[in-house]
Design a protein around this motif. Structure first.
Motif, PDB file in Angstrom:
ATOM      1  N   ILE A  94       0.865  -1.175   0.000  1.00 44.03           N
ATOM      2  CA  ILE A  94       0.000   0.000   0.000  1.00 44.03           C
ATOM      3  C   ILE A  94       0.901   1.224   0.000  1.00 44.03           C
ATOM      4  CG2 ILE A  94      -1.734   1.295   1.306  1.00 44.03           C
ATOM      5  CD1 ILE A  94      -2.735  -1.439   2.342  1.00 44.03           C
ATOM      6  N   ARG A  95       0.530   2.186  -0.838  1.00 43.44           N
ATOM      7  CA  ARG A  95       1.298   3.428  -0.947  1.00 43.44           C
ATOM      8  C   ARG A  95       0.375   4.597  -0.662  1.00 43.44           C
ATOM      9  NH1 ARG A  95       6.024   4.587  -3.517  1.00 43.44           N
ATOM     10  NH2 ARG A  95       5.958   2.544  -4.496  1.00 43.44           N
ATOM     11  N   LYS A  96       0.807   5.438   0.264  1.00 44.85           N
ATOM     12  CA  LYS A  96       0.059   6.665   0.543  1.00 44.85           C
ATOM     13  C   LYS A  96       0.606   7.747  -0.384  1.00 44.85           C
ATOM     14  CE  LYS A  96      -1.343   9.809   4.169  1.00 44.85           C
ATOM     15  NZ  LYS A  96      -1.286  10.116   5.604  1.00 44.85           N
ATOM     16  N   MET A  97      -0.247   8.156  -1.317  1.00 48.95           N
ATOM     17  CA  MET A  97       0.171   9.141  -2.315  1.00 48.95           C
ATOM     18  C   MET A  97       0.000  10.580  -1.815  1.00 48.95           C
ATOM     19  SD  MET A  97       1.170   7.201  -4.732  1.00 48.95           S
ATOM     20  CE  MET A  97       1.308   8.217  -6.175  1.00 48.95           C
ATOM     21  N   VAL A 133      -5.310   9.828  -0.145  1.00 50.75           N
ATOM     22  CA  VAL A 133      -5.320   8.897  -1.273  1.00 50.75           C
ATOM     23  C   VAL A 133      -4.305   7.788  -1.047  1.00 50.75           C
ATOM     24  CG1 VAL A 133      -5.011   8.633  -3.761  1.00 50.75           C
ATOM     25  CG2 VAL A 133      -6.052  10.722  -2.856  1.00 50.75           C
ATOM     26  N   GLN A 134      -4.809   6.538  -1.071  1.00 45.96           N
ATOM     27  CA  GLN A 134      -3.973   5.355  -0.913  1.00 45.96           C
ATOM     28  C   GLN A 134      -4.098   4.505  -2.184  1.00 45.96           C
ATOM     29  OE1 GLN A 134      -2.578   4.864   2.312  1.00 45.96           O
ATOM     30  NE2 GLN A 134      -3.744   6.488   3.266  1.00 45.96           N
ATOM     31  N   TRP A 135      -3.015   3.872  -2.552  1.00 48.39           N
ATOM     32  CA  TRP A 135      -3.008   2.914  -3.662  1.00 48.39           C
ATOM     33  C   TRP A 135      -2.578   1.570  -3.105  1.00 48.39           C
ATOM     34  CZ3 TRP A 135      -3.737   4.075  -8.941  1.00 48.39           C
ATOM     35  CH2 TRP A 135      -3.902   5.424  -9.232  1.00 48.39           C
ATOM     36  N   GLU A 158      -1.547  -2.430  -4.188  1.00 48.03           N
ATOM     37  CA  GLU A 158      -1.200  -3.434  -5.196  1.00 48.03           C
ATOM     38  C   GLU A 158      -1.381  -4.799  -4.549  1.00 48.03           C
ATOM     39  OE1 GLU A 158      -0.187  -3.354  -8.422  1.00 48.03           O
ATOM     40  OE2 GLU A 158      -0.353  -1.178  -8.516  1.00 48.03           O
ATOM     41  N   THR A 213      -4.561  -3.236  -8.972  1.00 44.94           N
ATOM     42  CA  THR A 213      -4.318  -1.981  -8.293  1.00 44.94           C
ATOM     43  C   THR A 213      -5.661  -1.467  -7.811  1.00 44.94           C
ATOM     44  OG1 THR A 213      -2.446  -1.481  -9.734  1.00 44.94           O
ATOM     45  CG2 THR A 213      -3.424   0.371  -8.540  1.00 44.94           C
ATOM     46  N   THR A 241      -7.536   1.680  -5.454  1.00 44.67           N
ATOM     47  CA  THR A 241      -7.350   2.963  -4.795  1.00 44.67           C
ATOM     48  C   THR A 241      -8.435   3.105  -3.744  1.00 44.67           C
ATOM     49  OG1 THR A 241      -8.735   4.151  -6.374  1.00 44.67           O
ATOM     50  CG2 THR A 241      -6.383   4.033  -6.859  1.00 44.67           C
ATOM     51  N   ARG A 294      -9.885   6.069  -0.633  1.00 42.55           N
ATOM     52  CA  ARG A 294      -9.793   7.376   0.006  1.00 42.55           C
ATOM     53  C   ARG A 294      -9.861   7.199   1.511  1.00 42.55           C
ATOM     54  NH1 ARG A 294      -9.787  11.715  -2.692  1.00 42.55           N
ATOM     55  NH2 ARG A 294     -10.773  13.014  -1.107  1.00 42.55           N
TER      56      ARG A 294
END
Length: 182
Positions: free
Chosen positions: A126-129, A133-135, A137, A153, A155, A157
């Protein structure tokens, strides 16, 4: 001295035999699915811990909260899979925690998953952009067929427990549609 069965004893023996036969029939019925074939054993699946990357640039240090949420995300996936009954969740053991796909080499990760007895392994990150907003994989690998069955992928909120729970529910539904059945 020879004893003969009295009517009470014969009746008691017949009752016990009848009860045993009923129990055997019930056990046989439970062990067979409709169609007369034996029920398949649940598929062993390992859910690795998920990696986490925060590239949002926020000033406040939220690393402890994020570690807890990401750990909860993987735990929720494990719980959802175990509740389905088609899967038996097995733990991956590794020397360092968290036990993620990037915390060890690919060969060591695959070997640890196989050693756990898993046929399938789920992993990702998980990537916090940005602030909200989180993405995510998510990959599903069939170790037996040596084939990637799913790479998604997602996404979501929010940067709170409810957002991670909602994302885990969604990913669980996606996995349920993709994973092989016993």
């Amino acid at each position: 001295m020879m004893h003969t069965a009295t009517p009470w004893r014969a009746s008691s023996l017949r009752s016990r035999a009848s009860a045993a036969l009923t129990m055997l029939c019930a056990l046989a019925a439970v062990s067979f699915q409709s169609g007369g074939s034996p029920a398949a054993a649940p598929i062993a699946v390992a859910v690795a811990d998920f990696d986490y990357f925060d590239t949002s640039g926020e000033v406040a240090d939220q690393s402890a909260e994020h570690r807890a949420r990401v750990a909860s995300f993987a735990a929720l996936l494990r719980d959802h899979l175990a509740a389905q009954g088609n899967y038996r969740v097995v733990p991956i053991e590794c020397p360092d925690q968290p036990c993620t796909a990037t915390s060890m080499s690919q060969d060591v990760f695959i070997a640890a998953s196989r050693k756990a007895g898993a046929r399938l392994v789920i992993y990702g990150g998980i990537r916090k952009m940005r602030t909200l907003v989180q993405w995510g994989e998510v990959q599903l690998l069939d170790l037996e067929a040596e084939k990637l069955l799913m790479q998604r992928t997602v996404t979501f909120r929010g940067d709170n427990d409810a957002a991670y729970r909602h994302a885990a529910d969604f990913v669980s539904d996606q996995l349920k549609e993709t994973m092989p059945k016993p």
